[in-house]
Design an enzyme around this catalytic site. Structure first.
Site, PDB file in Angstrom:
ATOM      1  N   GLY A 158      68.474 115.444-112.466  1.00  0.00           N
ATOM      2  CA  GLY A 158      69.379 116.165-113.354  1.00  0.00           C
ATOM      3  C   GLY A 158      68.860 117.518-113.818  1.00  0.00           C
ATOM      4  O   GLY A 158      69.412 118.120-114.733  1.00  0.00           O
ATOM      5  N   GLU A 197      65.959 106.177-115.777  1.00  0.00           N
ATOM      6  CA  GLU A 197      66.612 106.229-117.089  1.00  0.00           C
ATOM      7  C   GLU A 197      66.620 104.855-117.741  1.00  0.00           C
ATOM      8  O   GLU A 197      66.545 104.731-118.961  1.00  0.00           O
ATOM      9  CB  GLU A 197      68.032 106.802-116.932  1.00  0.00           C
ATOM     10  CG  GLU A 197      67.970 108.313-116.692  1.00  0.00           C
ATOM     11  CD  GLU A 197      69.145 108.894-115.943  1.00  0.00           C
ATOM     12  OE1 GLU A 197      70.186 108.224-115.806  1.00  0.00           O
ATOM     13  OE2 GLU A 197      69.012 110.045-115.452  1.00  0.00           O
ATOM     14  N   HIS A 240      66.153 102.229-112.202  1.00  0.00           N
ATOM     15  CA  HIS A 240      66.333 103.680-112.336  1.00  0.00           C
ATOM     16  C   HIS A 240      65.458 104.177-113.486  1.00  0.00           C
ATOM     17  O   HIS A 240      65.282 103.479-114.490  1.00  0.00           O
ATOM     18  CB  HIS A 240      67.812 103.998-112.602  1.00  0.00           C
ATOM     19  CG  HIS A 240      68.113 105.463-112.498  1.00  0.00           C
ATOM     20  ND1 HIS A 240      67.794 106.357-113.491  1.00  0.00           N
ATOM     21  CD2 HIS A 240      68.670 106.197-111.500  1.00  0.00           C
ATOM     22  CE1 HIS A 240      68.157 107.572-113.111  1.00  0.00           C
ATOM     23  NE2 HIS A 240      68.688 107.507-111.912  1.00  0.00           N
ATOM     24  N   ASN A 289      75.353 107.756-107.960  1.00  0.00           N
ATOM     25  CA  ASN A 289      75.108 107.100-109.242  1.00  0.00           C
ATOM     26  C   ASN A 289      75.861 107.883-110.312  1.00  0.00           C
ATOM     27  O   ASN A 289      75.434 108.973-110.684  1.00  0.00           O
ATOM     28  CB  ASN A 289      73.595 107.091-109.520  1.00  0.00           C
ATOM     29  CG  ASN A 289      73.273 106.608-110.920  1.00  0.00           C
ATOM     30  OD1 ASN A 289      74.106 106.001-111.588  1.00  0.00           O
ATOM     31  ND2 ASN A 289      72.047 106.878-111.365  1.00  0.00           N
ATOM     32  N   GLU A 343      62.611 108.789-106.586  1.00  0.00           N
ATOM     33  CA  GLU A 343      63.231 109.781-107.462  1.00  0.00           C
ATOM     34  C   GLU A 343      62.192 110.314-108.459  1.00  0.00           C
ATOM     35  O   GLU A 343      61.917 109.654-109.474  1.00  0.00           O
ATOM     36  CB  GLU A 343      64.373 109.138-108.252  1.00  0.00           C
ATOM     37  CG  GLU A 343      65.485 108.572-107.394  1.00  0.00           C
ATOM     38  CD  GLU A 343      66.783 108.493-108.165  1.00  0.00           C
ATOM     39  OE1 GLU A 343      67.743 109.135-107.733  1.00  0.00           O
ATOM     40  OE2 GLU A 343      66.826 107.834-109.220  1.00  0.00           O
TER      41      GLU A 343
HETATM   42  C1  PEP Z   1      69.909 110.035-110.255  1.00  0.00           C
HETATM   43  O1  PEP Z   1      70.158 109.891-111.437  1.00  0.00           O
HETATM   44  O2  PEP Z   1      69.681 109.024-109.569  1.00  0.00           O
HETATM   45  C2  PEP Z   1      69.871 111.388-109.717  1.00  0.00           C
HETATM   46  C3  PEP Z   1      69.261 111.595-108.580  1.00  0.00           C
HETATM   47  O3  PEP Z   1      70.481 112.371-110.460  1.00  0.00           O
HETATM   48  P1  PEP Z   1      70.722 113.913-110.004  1.00  0.00           P
HETATM   49  O4  PEP Z   1      71.204 113.900-108.594  1.00  0.00           O
HETATM   50  O5  PEP Z   1      71.754 114.416-110.977  1.00  0.00           O
HETATM   51  O6  PEP Z   1      69.401 114.593-110.127  1.00  0.00           O
END
Ligand code: PEP
Length: 239
Positions: free
Chosen positions: A163, A92, A90, A5, A157
């Site tokens: 992040g 975000e 997601h 992503n 997640e």
């Molecule tokens: C994501 O945004 O789906 C994600 C897992 O980000 P990161 O790997 O940077 O934690």
């Protein structure tokens, strides 16, 4: 499956990273590999990636097939330009755009109607985990976000791991993926066993192998580490 992503990162020059990935996987990828760049890079990346081991996907779409929705993109258009999958829900987007479970479900249905693969994201916040509500939160999100069709991928997640460089205890990932698997089977019957469950949240070359070895972890959704070909390829190799 290992899915990258790219979020709101990348420029036309980023095709160089994609080409590095394509060249490295030329002999055949060891698993399904997907890169989801920002919308304007999808069509050129599809051209670059044609006949390679890498598929191209999107990070979002609108729930409707077409219409008066300024600034939005339909799953039908994404399919027409060669995308194969769409990330929906997601965290975000849930946070920045107030996306509800029912909207995520409608988007997943739109993705399926366009004959693409929806990757449906769920995950708890740190406050919810601290309150002992992680599993209940995720199961409720699944309840509201899943379409009736089992042709889906689910990405767990934890919001606090995205992040941040922080990763849950392996036992906590295992417990959550086990709970998600049971929910898939309860919802879809035998087909629920075959639904791929991805873990996402600070997966890096150094921890990918350990995470992917967990039962019911069928791959990863990778943010930051998908931007650099070397890191992403190391994660693909771990898978
Ligand atoms: C994501 O945004 O789906 C994600 C897992 O980000 P990161 O790997 O940077 O934690």
């Amino acid at each position: 499956m290992v899915a990258g992503n790219w979020k709101m990162n990348g420029l036309p020059s980023s095709a160089a990273e994609l080409r590095k990935m394509i060249e490295a996987l030329e002999g055949g990828a060891p698993c399904d590999v997907l890169i989801c760049p920002p919308f304007p890079l999808i069509a050129p990346f599809v051209r670059d990636g044609a006949d390679s081991g890498i598929e191209i996907g999107a990070q979002d779409c609108h729930r409707a097939e077409s219409g008066a929705h300024t600034g939005d993109v339909s799953a039908a258009l994404l399919a027409a330009i060669g995308a194969r999958a769409v990330i929906v829900g997601h965290s975000e987007r849930r946070a920045d755009h107030g996306e509800s479970d029912s909207l995520v479900r409608a988007k997943a249905e739109a993705v399926l109607a366009a004959k693409l693969l929806p990757i449906i994201c769920v995950g708890e916040t740190e406050a919810q985990r601290d309150a002992g509500e992680a599993e209940a939160t995720v199961l409720a999100q699944l309840d509201g976000s899943l379409p009736d069709d089992a042709q889906i991928v689910v990405a767990y997640e934890p919001v606090w791991a995205i992040g941040t460089g922080r990763v849950p205890q392996m036992a906590d990932i295992a417990a959550m993926h086990g709970a998600i698997r049971r929910a898939m089977v309860a919802r879809y019957g035998e087909a629920g066993q075959g639904i791929r469950l991805l873990y996402g949240g600070s997966v890096k070359p150094g921890n990918a192998k350990e995470i992917f070895a967990i039962e019911d972890v069928d791959g990863g959704l990778i943010g930051g580490a998908s931007l650099k070909a070397d890191d992403f390829l190391a994660i693909v190799a771990a898978a």
